[in-house]
Design a protein around this motif. Sequence first.
Motif, PDB file in Angstrom:
ATOM      1  N   SER A 101       0.783  -1.207  -0.038  1.00 14.47           N
ATOM      2  CA  SER A 101       0.095   0.140  -0.015  1.00 14.47           C
ATOM      3  C   SER A 101       0.871   1.222   0.051  1.00 14.47           C
ATOM      4  CB  SER A 101      -1.078  -0.044   1.199  1.00 14.47           C
ATOM      5  OG  SER A 101      -0.264   0.132   2.280  1.00 14.47           O
ATOM      6  N   LEU A 102       0.241   2.342  -0.321  1.00 12.88           N
ATOM      7  CA  LEU A 102       0.860   3.762  -0.152  1.00 12.88           C
ATOM      8  C   LEU A 102       1.536   3.961   1.203  1.00 12.88           C
ATOM      9  CD1 LEU A 102       1.709   6.452  -1.569  1.00 12.88           C
ATOM     10  CD2 LEU A 102      -0.679   7.320  -1.031  1.00 12.88           C
ATOM     11  N   ARG A 123       7.024   0.113  -7.103  1.00 11.70           N
ATOM     12  CA  ARG A 123       5.593  -0.064  -6.740  1.00 11.70           C
ATOM     13  C   ARG A 123       5.128   1.339  -6.257  1.00 11.70           C
ATOM     14  NH1 ARG A 123       6.938  -3.739  -3.619  1.00 11.70           N
ATOM     15  NH2 ARG A 123       6.485  -5.403  -4.887  1.00 11.70           N
ATOM     16  N   GLU A 126       2.824   2.826  -8.899  1.00  7.33           N
ATOM     17  CA  GLU A 126       1.755   2.050  -9.191  1.00  7.33           C
ATOM     18  C   GLU A 126       0.626   2.743  -8.176  1.00  7.33           C
ATOM     19  OE1 GLU A 126       2.092  -1.836  -8.807  1.00  7.33           O
ATOM     20  OE2 GLU A 126       3.252  -2.026 -10.639  1.00  7.33           O
ATOM     21  N   VAL A 127       0.995   3.160  -6.885  1.00  2.00           N
ATOM     22  CA  VAL A 127      -0.091   3.572  -5.821  1.00  2.00           C
ATOM     23  C   VAL A 127       0.018   5.132  -5.856  1.00  2.00           C
ATOM     24  CG1 VAL A 127      -0.060   1.579  -4.945  1.00  2.00           C
ATOM     25  CG2 VAL A 127       1.842   3.157  -4.139  1.00  2.00           C
TER      26      VAL A 127
END
Length: 631
Positions: free
Chosen positions: A362-363, A472, A475-476
């Motif tokens: 997650s962020l 990653r 993406e978030v």
Amino acid sequence: MILICQNLRNNLQHPNEYIRGVTLRFLCRLSEVEIIEPLIPSILSNIEHRHPFIRRNAILAVMSIYKLPQGEQLLADAPEVIERILAGEQDPSARRNAFLMLFNCAQDRAISYLLSHVDQVPDWPEQLQMVVLDLIRKVCRSNRAEKGRYIKIIISLLNAQSIAVIYECAGTLVSLSSAPTAIRAAANTYCQLLSQSDNNVKLIVLERLNELKSSHREIMVEMIMDVLRALSSPNLDIRHKTLDIALELITPRNVDEVVSTLKKVMKTQSGELEKNGEYRQMLVQAIHTCAMKFPEVASTVVHLLMDFLGDSNVASAVDVVLFVREIIETNPKLRAAGYILPDQGCEVCSCALWIIGEYCLSLSEVENGISTIKQCLGELPFYTAVVEGDSADASKRPQQVNSSITVSSRRPAILADGTYATQSAASETALSAPSLATGSLTALGNLRSLILSGDFFLGAVISCTLTKLVLRLEEVQKSKTELNKTCTGALLIMVSMLQLGQSSYLPHPIDNDSYERIALCIRLLCNTGDEVRKIWLQSCRQSFAKMLADKQFNETKEIKAKAHISHAQPDDLIDFYHLKSRKKIKRDKLKSDHASSMIGASTTDNVTEVESGSIALVGSHELEEERGKKE
């Protein structure tokens, strides 16, 4: 010969009790009937001597003489005499020898005496009780139908005062009966013996429990908590064997209780004693095994094990971090429990960084992971070249709380323009404990000190972790500004590592492999393709999941292979008698009887003893031909 016999007779009648006893013991080793026969009256007279030392040796002499080939002729009434002596004897050793004589020479009388004094057996001396157990084993093996009345005697002896008698009773119960009640009583007895102070006794008892585990696992499962009491012993071998037995007895019903016990034991361990580090490693591996077999208990132990990441024993810390890595992969619910940067060596920190790079999804998790790594690395750059003219201005600047402490090199460096400069590198930085948001653990490690010591393999792992986190984050993270800012910070860390690795501050420069890996991470962050993103963000975790699946498959295969191992030995006897039909048994018995009569008439053949159900070896061709004609 006459003088020898006269000398022995004089010794048997000597006023010194020791001479009499030693002479009687000497006669136990003689087998010459011509010497012993004249001495029998003197031997029998010593059976009722007032001194117990003489009586006990006289009984042994009678037993050895009676066991000779012509012993029954020399001492025809020996069993009756010994039985009468046994009834009135008070000395424990003499009673033991008398019962042993009846056991070996007149077994029916020994059984009759035992059954007539069943209620008194628990009060008999230890030596006599041991002989009673030997008699019971011999009788029950020859006549299985009479086990019932003897097992009651064995159970009554389980409460004896002697540890040796209790141990032998448990072993006798296991050998004579496979009933759950008997096995449970034997297992309880073994578990009680684990409280003995002698480590050798504990090791022997644990070996017996291990044998019971193989043949009666259902009953031993009930005794698992009693077995775990042996962990109180300070001996490492005892603890290791105890854990090995307990781990194979874990079931879904008792796993919570076992893990709770292991957690209590682990909390009480300190690093003061020499072997405690190794013992903590054993406990970590045991808890790891429990969590792998029963994932539902993983959530109760993962937080406890994380407390041992900073353990002084590196092997224990490695086991913990590998356990956490495996648990996070197999239990997605535990991924939010936190991520770690322990204060340990390269191996532990590398595994912890891999966990952060793979499972921050997650962020908030990605941002916390990046900030944790940055805080552990401290201020950048790791290495600076300060010009001499600027050094005065730099010294006037007020030092911040978290600033680096510079260490001058031994000699100045000459720059490209011909001026002198002082090389300096930042040493270990004192950082205050960072405060992180809920969902991640406080960074306890000091990555900066490891990198400044020249550990560039760890630097390459940090670069790979930051690369995964930045990929990653793309993406978030919706804000391109924050994304570019984070990517720039990661690139600055990697460039600083390369700058430190190529400086003269460290005695050894960066190795080529670490340099290539860090340079690759820099190129990926500058130009990322979809195929590369898939490899970095998915393929690594898929490979790890496949490795865990293969590991579990191999363990299952080993367990099945062990289950198929035969416990029979190649030289074990095979009784074909029980495989035959009744008609064939009668026919073979007639053949054996006929062969026995013919063997008795022959004097030139090599013959073995013929019994019902056994094979007679006859070395004569004539007997074989004659037996064939008879058949």
